[in-house]
Design a protein around this motif. Structure first.
Motif, mmCIF file in Angstrom:
data_model
loop_
_atom_site.group_PDB
_atom_site.id
_atom_site.type_symbol
_atom_site.label_atom_id
_atom_site.label_comp_id
_atom_site.label_asym_id
_atom_site.label_seq_id
_atom_site.Cartn_x
_atom_site.Cartn_y
_atom_site.Cartn_z
ATOM 1 N N GLU A 108 -3.832 -1.561 -4.163
ATOM 2 C CA GLU A 108 -4.624 -1.575 -2.925
ATOM 3 C C GLU A 108 -3.985 -0.762 -1.820
ATOM 4 N N ALA A 109 -2.699 -0.415 -1.987
ATOM 5 C CA ALA A 109 -2.020 0.372 -0.954
ATOM 6 C C ALA A 109 -2.069 1.872 -1.253
ATOM 7 N N TYR A 110 -2.728 2.264 -2.362
ATOM 8 C CA TYR A 110 -2.839 3.704 -2.665
ATOM 9 C C TYR A 110 -3.506 4.422 -1.502
ATOM 10 N N GLY A 111 -2.933 5.561 -1.121
ATOM 11 C CA GLY A 111 -3.514 6.353 -0.035
ATOM 12 C C GLY A 111 -3.200 5.795 1.338
ATOM 13 N N ARG A 112 -2.384 4.742 1.405
ATOM 14 C CA ARG A 112 -2.057 4.121 2.686
ATOM 15 C C ARG A 112 -0.540 4.125 2.894
ATOM 16 N N ILE A 133 7.892 2.558 13.848
ATOM 17 C CA ILE A 133 6.614 2.901 13.189
ATOM 18 C C ILE A 133 5.799 3.819 14.103
ATOM 19 N N SER A 134 5.454 4.998 13.551
ATOM 20 C CA SER A 134 4.694 5.943 14.368
ATOM 21 C C SER A 134 3.332 6.229 13.767
ATOM 22 N N TRP A 135 2.993 5.560 12.642
ATOM 23 C CA TRP A 135 1.738 5.905 11.994
ATOM 24 C C TRP A 135 0.583 5.106 12.565
ATOM 25 N N ASP A 136 -0.603 5.476 12.087
ATOM 26 C CA ASP A 136 -1.810 4.728 12.407
ATOM 27 C C ASP A 136 -1.734 3.409 11.639
ATOM 28 N N CYS A 137 -1.500 2.319 12.375
ATOM 29 C CA CYS A 137 -1.230 1.046 11.701
ATOM 30 C C CYS A 137 -2.450 0.467 10.996
ATOM 31 N N THR A 138 -3.641 0.937 11.320
ATOM 32 C CA THR A 138 -4.808 0.439 10.569
ATOM 33 C C THR A 138 -4.742 0.927 9.121
ATOM 34 N N LYS A 139 -3.865 1.931 8.881
ATOM 35 C CA LYS A 139 -3.734 2.453 7.508
ATOM 36 C C LYS A 139 -2.464 1.928 6.824
ATOM 37 N N VAL A 140 -1.955 0.811 7.343
ATOM 38 C CA VAL A 140 -0.747 0.223 6.745
ATOM 39 C C VAL A 140 -1.130 -0.934 5.806
ATOM 40 N N THR A 141 -0.493 -1.009 4.662
ATOM 41 C CA THR A 141 -0.520 -2.227 3.848
ATOM 42 C C THR A 141 0.908 -2.758 3.831
ATOM 43 N N ALA A 142 1.075 -3.999 4.268
ATOM 44 C CA ALA A 142 2.433 -4.526 4.417
ATOM 45 C C ALA A 142 2.692 -5.655 3.418
ATOM 46 N N PHE A 143 3.934 -5.726 2.985
ATOM 47 C CA PHE A 143 4.381 -6.761 2.049
ATOM 48 C C PHE A 143 5.586 -7.453 2.676
ATOM 49 N N VAL A 144 5.477 -8.748 2.955
ATOM 50 C CA VAL A 144 6.497 -9.417 3.762
ATOM 51 C C VAL A 144 7.059 -10.646 3.022
ATOM 52 N N VAL A 145 8.381 -10.727 2.921
ATOM 53 C CA VAL A 145 9.017 -11.948 2.399
ATOM 54 C C VAL A 145 10.317 -12.227 3.140
ATOM 55 N N GLN A 197 3.358 -11.369 13.057
ATOM 56 C CA GLN A 197 2.878 -11.241 14.442
ATOM 57 C C GLN A 197 3.132 -9.823 14.950
ATOM 58 N N GLY A 198 4.326 -9.285 14.666
ATOM 59 C CA GLY A 198 4.684 -7.924 15.064
ATOM 60 C C GLY A 198 3.762 -6.887 14.446
ATOM 61 N N LEU A 199 3.448 -7.070 13.167
ATOM 62 C CA LEU A 199 2.596 -6.103 12.459
ATOM 63 C C LEU A 199 1.168 -6.157 12.995
ATOM 64 N N ILE A 200 0.687 -7.388 13.232
ATOM 65 C CA ILE A 200 -0.687 -7.525 13.734
ATOM 66 C C ILE A 200 -0.806 -6.907 15.132
ATOM 67 N N SER A 201 0.222 -7.131 15.967
ATOM 68 C CA SER A 201 0.141 -6.575 17.331
ATOM 69 C C SER A 201 0.189 -5.053 17.291
ATOM 70 N N LYS A 202 0.694 -4.486 16.215
ATOM 71 C CA LYS A 202 0.671 -3.024 16.082
ATOM 72 C C LYS A 202 -0.629 -2.526 15.466
ATOM 73 N N GLY A 203 -1.488 -3.461 15.051
ATOM 74 C CA GLY A 203 -2.801 -3.051 14.554
ATOM 75 C C GLY A 203 -2.978 -3.098 13.050
ATOM 76 N N VAL A 204 -2.019 -3.699 12.335
ATOM 77 C CA VAL A 204 -2.182 -3.822 10.882
ATOM 78 C C VAL A 204 -3.231 -4.903 10.605
ATOM 79 N N PRO A 205 -4.270 -4.598 9.802
ATOM 80 C CA PRO A 205 -5.310 -5.609 9.534
ATOM 81 C C PRO A 205 -4.750 -6.793 8.742
ATOM 82 N N ALA A 206 -5.205 -8.012 9.064
ATOM 83 C CA ALA A 206 -4.666 -9.221 8.416
ATOM 84 C C ALA A 206 -4.875 -9.192 6.902
ATOM 85 N N ASP A 207 -6.005 -8.614 6.442
ATOM 86 C CA ASP A 207 -6.226 -8.595 4.996
ATOM 87 C C ASP A 207 -5.389 -7.520 4.296
ATOM 88 N N ARG A 208 -4.601 -6.788 5.091
ATOM 89 C CA ARG A 208 -3.698 -5.795 4.513
ATOM 90 C C ARG A 208 -2.242 -6.242 4.627
#
Lengths: 659, 265
Positions: A489-493, A578-590, A601-612
């Protein structure tokens, strides 16, 4: 035996009358057919289910008076045999025994794990009520309806012949009409009996049932007798009064997780767990490992456990449900709300046992009325291919290497593993066991051509024993288990991996996959924070990744000595890079739960979508296949619905305390 | 493995303070396991079993009894110095025991009432659990302790894992065994809901309510249970006496007893 209901118009035509004086012919007939007969009998001032030899063991002429926290036997004015409701025993005692050996292990000469073959000789349950058939069917969905199935339960359930009895009376704690499970029995039986004056109207619900009935001294019932049978059951409905308003109770409860009443009821609750033991559907268990003094032979028993136990949701770092109100909320919301999410129906059948057998007289009807003013169970079938599973079936793997990572953490490379593990995916975990040590869940940190790596922190006896192993040692493995990182799901992102401390372990395999396929992603980066430089895992790999063009690596530590030349500060501080367009980020957090909450919270405030945003959750696990109940997080089993979740799947559970 | 590298048998001592010796005897009562235990542990100090004396240090010291006399305080501190692992055994050592009932009473009046020459008796005004005086590494509850738990503890020490000693209500053992609840079905008094398990529901198995000899479990809601017992019509003195059995000095039983009134001598 699971049977389907017979059409009611045809049913009348196949009814028989059995005189009360001839009831023993039924018990004898069942015994003659090679079945052990379990039925109601009086012991210790109550009507319990136990082995019976003849109709003389049945509680003829007795009735049970029940209210919250109180049960008394009373004489009836007639000689009705089944003129009581339900007692302290439920049929789960026989289909899901309180103590069950599930595995044994040895390392005397050879090394191995064995599991017993289910042993379920034919049995007949006599006197099963409508709510109890509903309970057996709920446990069918729990143990046989999901991704993993319990073969011991399957064997016991299949060997049970069901003689159902219509209720002709109700007690003060009955509420089957509210739960839509009674009073009429509609199916799920081999023989159905309704007691009227002088005897029983009898009907067979299966070919096996018909074979038994055919040998009984019966005659056709008169119209009056057939009518009396219908009226008796109908009168129970009237006795119970208006049903409670249960429509939408599952959704209603979900809106009341912060209701002040939870704390009030928890002040009264003594957390004895009797409600969960008496409940005919509660299925949580723990394992008890017993060994000889050398630790060379051991047995694993599964025991009924309860979500009210203080250790039930504990992990090495703490307790997810530390307050009594968290535990009471877990029990009530599981029964009436999240059970729908897991198994497609309510977990409550309205038998009232949890009310009668509560020593401090807590009445769930009253609590529900206050917390979420009160649905008939709606069965939402979950379409999955079941896998026959047993928490006792291990394959053997060999330790090829042990590499210390930090002071308390080591990586075990396992070879000679079952090929299923090589086909596993990053994010999945295994249950690993040694003879004499209870199994523990460990993430797969790396997939190799001929084995897997497990990175283990020595926090308890089993993990300590594992990190002390030497090459050549053998271990038992089950898996691979759980959900995995959705890499595709992160291909191209922009693929962003955020790790805290030992949280890098379940992410290591993912980083390997991202690096190997880096040209499929817009970019690949790793943000890694640990307490000190000495707490970093995989230091050689971190160096390799840092030197690679396939991935950007940023590392920070909370504190360090003067020799540390890198960054100091929390991992979320790295997000400034992070300098990219965060709507195009897929994040993996542990990482530790608080670190994950801050990172998300940090990722969401930068604009990363919750489903990503994907996270991997940690919970107490004993079986790893959704059967023991320990890892429940509201409607989810972290072991089989997780451990990897998309943030939007978790909703507000992610930040909530005491779930 | 943790078992590898073990060169000598662990040196074990059994010591006692104010107690009846019943817990120590549990070790001798492990008839089936006794030979294996003595082959794997070097039991060097065990006055109940042998008159042979052997000074410390010891790998494991089992301590029975409460601190009840002035000399006990120095003795337990010295024993702690000699012990790598110190395990308290029984209600006296873990909770003060039945002798801690005097903690709510007039000590001098008791002494004068019981002994012909009270001036010869040296005892502390309070009987206290070992953990009030020194660090304790583990405990086995009960009056007396359960042989199965003792075997599990010894096995765990040898194998190198945590002993699997659960902390759950006695009710849970009743339910697994299929014992009908004495409280609900008969209205009897029982300490099961607030008492930790380990006895395999011994008293309820013999048709009696639990006396609470294993003491309070970690999340015992003693307040609610005492309220429940009072609400069922029992006089406060009876409820106080239920909590003030073998483990009354352990919290939260202690608070319930204090709240329900002083012991009447």
């Amino acid at each position: 035996m699971i049977t389907t209901p017979a059409p009611s118009h045809a049913a009348a035509a196949r009814q028989w009358f059995l005189a009360r004086a001839d009831l023993d012919a039924l018990i004898a007939g069942l015994r003659d057919s090679g079945r052990r007969v379990i039925g109601p009998t009086i012991r210790e001032d109550a009507i319990v289910y136990d082995e019976i030899q003849s109709a003389a063991d049945l509680p003829a002429g007795w009735h049970d008076e029940q209210s919250a926290g109180r049960y008394r036997l009373e004489r009836r004015t007639d000689e009705q045999v089944f003129g009581y409701t339900v007692g302290p025993t439920s049929w789960k005692r026989f289909t899901f025994p309180p103590n069950l050996p599930i595995a044994s292990a040895h390392r005397t000469g050879s090394f191995g794990f064995e599991q017993p073959t289910p042993d379920a000789p034919p049995v007949a349950f006599v006197g099963v009520r409508a709510c109890e058939i509903a309970a057996l069917e709920i446990q069918d969905r729990v143990f046989l309806g999901g991704q993993f199935t319990d073969e011991d339960f399957r064997a016991r359930r299949a060997s049970a012949f069901i003689v159902a009895v219509q209720c002709t009376t109700s007690s003060g704690t009955c509420f089957c009409t509210s739960m839509g499970t009674g009073p009429e029995v509609h199916g799920g039986y081999d023989i159905l009996m309704t007691e009227i004056d002088g005897g029983f109207v009898v009907h067979a619900g299966s070919p096996e049932g018909a074979a038994i009935v055919a040998k009984l001294p019966t005659r056709r019932p008169s119209h009056a007798e057939a009518g009396a049978a219908v009226d008796r059951v109908e009168s129970v409905r009237t006795q119970m009064g208006e049903p409670l308003p249960m429509a939408g109770i599952d959704e209603r409860l979900k809106l009341q997780l912060d209701h002040p009443r939870w704390a009030v009821v928890a002040d009264r609750c003594v957390e004895c767990g009797n409600c969960t033991m008496a409940c005919p559907t509660c299925f949580c268990t723990s394992v008890v490992e017993k060994s000889d003094m050398e630790g060379k032979r051991s047995t694993t028993d599964r025991q009924w456990d309860s979500c009210f136990d203080v250790a039930f949701a504990k992990v090495a770092g703490g307790d997810f449900r530390s307050r009594p109100r968290d535990r009471y909320r877990q029990w009530l919301t599981h029964k009436f709300s999240t059970w729908f999410d897991q198994f497609g129906s309510s977990g409550c059948v309205g038998c009232g046992r949890c009310i009668t057998w509560c020593p401090v007289a807590i009445d769930v009807r009253e609590e529900l009325g206050v917390i979420a003013p009160p649905i008939a169970p709606v069965i939402r079938p979950v379409a999955v291919e079941p896998v026959a599973a047993s928490p006792g079936s291990y394959s053997i793997a060999r330790v090829a290497a042990v590499r210390p990572e930090t002071e308390d953490t080591s990586t075990l490379t396992l070879t000679d593993v079952d090929p299923a593990f090589l086909a596993g995916r990053p994010g999945q975990f295994v249950m690993i066991a040694l003879p004499a040590f209870p199994a523990v869940p460990i993430s797969i940190s790396r997939f190799r051509a001929n084995g897997i790596d497990l990175t283990i922190r020595a926090v308890g006896p089993t993990s300590t024993a594992l990190t002390n192993l030497h090459p050549g040692a053998k271990v038992g493995l089950r898996g691979p288990l759980g959900t995995f990182w959705p890499v595709e799901e992160a291909y191209g992102r922009h693929a962003v991996v955020v790790a805290g401390g030992v949280g890098l372990s379940p992410l290591h395999g993912l980083v390997d996959a991202l690096v190997a396929n880096h040209d499929r992603f817009e970019s690949v980066s790793l943000f890694y924070g640990s307490r000190t430089p000495e707490d970093q895992l995989f230091r050689d790999d971190l160096d390799t990744w840092s030197a690679s063009k396939a991935i950007d690596v940023a590392i920070t530590v909370d504190r360090a000595g003067p020799e540390w030349k890198g960054r100091v500060g929390v991992v979320t501080g790295l997000f400034d890079m992070i300098s990219w367009d965060c709507t195009k980020v897929t994040a993996f957090v542990v990482g530790p739960e608080r670190m994950m909450q801050a990172s998300v919270q940090g990722l969401i405030s930068k604009g990363v979508p919750a489903d990503r945003i994907c996270v991997s959750m940690e919970r107490h696990m004993e079986c790893g296949i959704g059967l023991c109940g320990h890892c429940q997080m509201a409607g989810r089993f972290v072991c089989k619905d997780g451990p990897v979740f998309r943030l939007n799947e978790l909703g507000d559970l992610f930040n909530r305390e005491g779930i | 493995m943790a078992t590898s590298g073990r060169t000598a048998r662990p040196r074990v001592a059994v010591a006692k303070f104010a107690s009846c010796d019943g817990c120590q005897l549990t070790l001798l009562d492990l008839e089936d396991e006794l030979l294996e235990i003595v082959s794997r542990f070097d039991i060097v100090e065990f006055p109940e079993a042998t008159s042979r004396r052997s000074p410390g240090p010891y790998d494991i010291v089992f301590v029975e009894g409460s601190v009840s006399a002035p000399e006990h305080i120095d003795q337990i501190k010295e024993l702690r110095k000699q012990a790598r692992i110190l395990i308290t055994i029984g209600a006296c050592a873990t909770a003060g025991g039945i002798q801690a009932l005097r903690n709510w009473a007039d000590h001098d009046a008791y002494r004068a009432a019981v002994y012909a020459h009270p001036e010869w008796i040296e005892s502390l005004a309070k009987a206290t659990p070992i953990a009030e005086h020194v660090k304790v590494d583990g405990e086995l509850r009960g009056c007396p302790i359960d042989p199965g738990q003792l075997t599990e503890l010894l096995t765990a020490v040898l194998v190198g894992r945590r002993p699997q000693i659960r902390d759950e209500a006695v009710c849970r053992e009743c339910k697994r065994k299929g014992i009908v609840c004495l409280v609900v079905a008969r209205g009897e008094a029982c300490m099961g809901p607030v008492t930790t398990s380990g006895c395999n529901a011994l008293c309820p198995s013999y048709d009696r309510g639990c006396y609470g000899c294993f003491g309070p479990r970690a999340n015992a809601n003693a307040k609610s249970w005492s309220t429940g017992l009072l609400r069922s019509g029992r006089p406060p003195e009876e409820v106080r006496r239920l909590f003030a059995g073998f483990t009354g000095y352990a919290e939260p039983f202690r608070s319930v007893i204090t709240e329900l009134g002083e012991t009447k001598g």
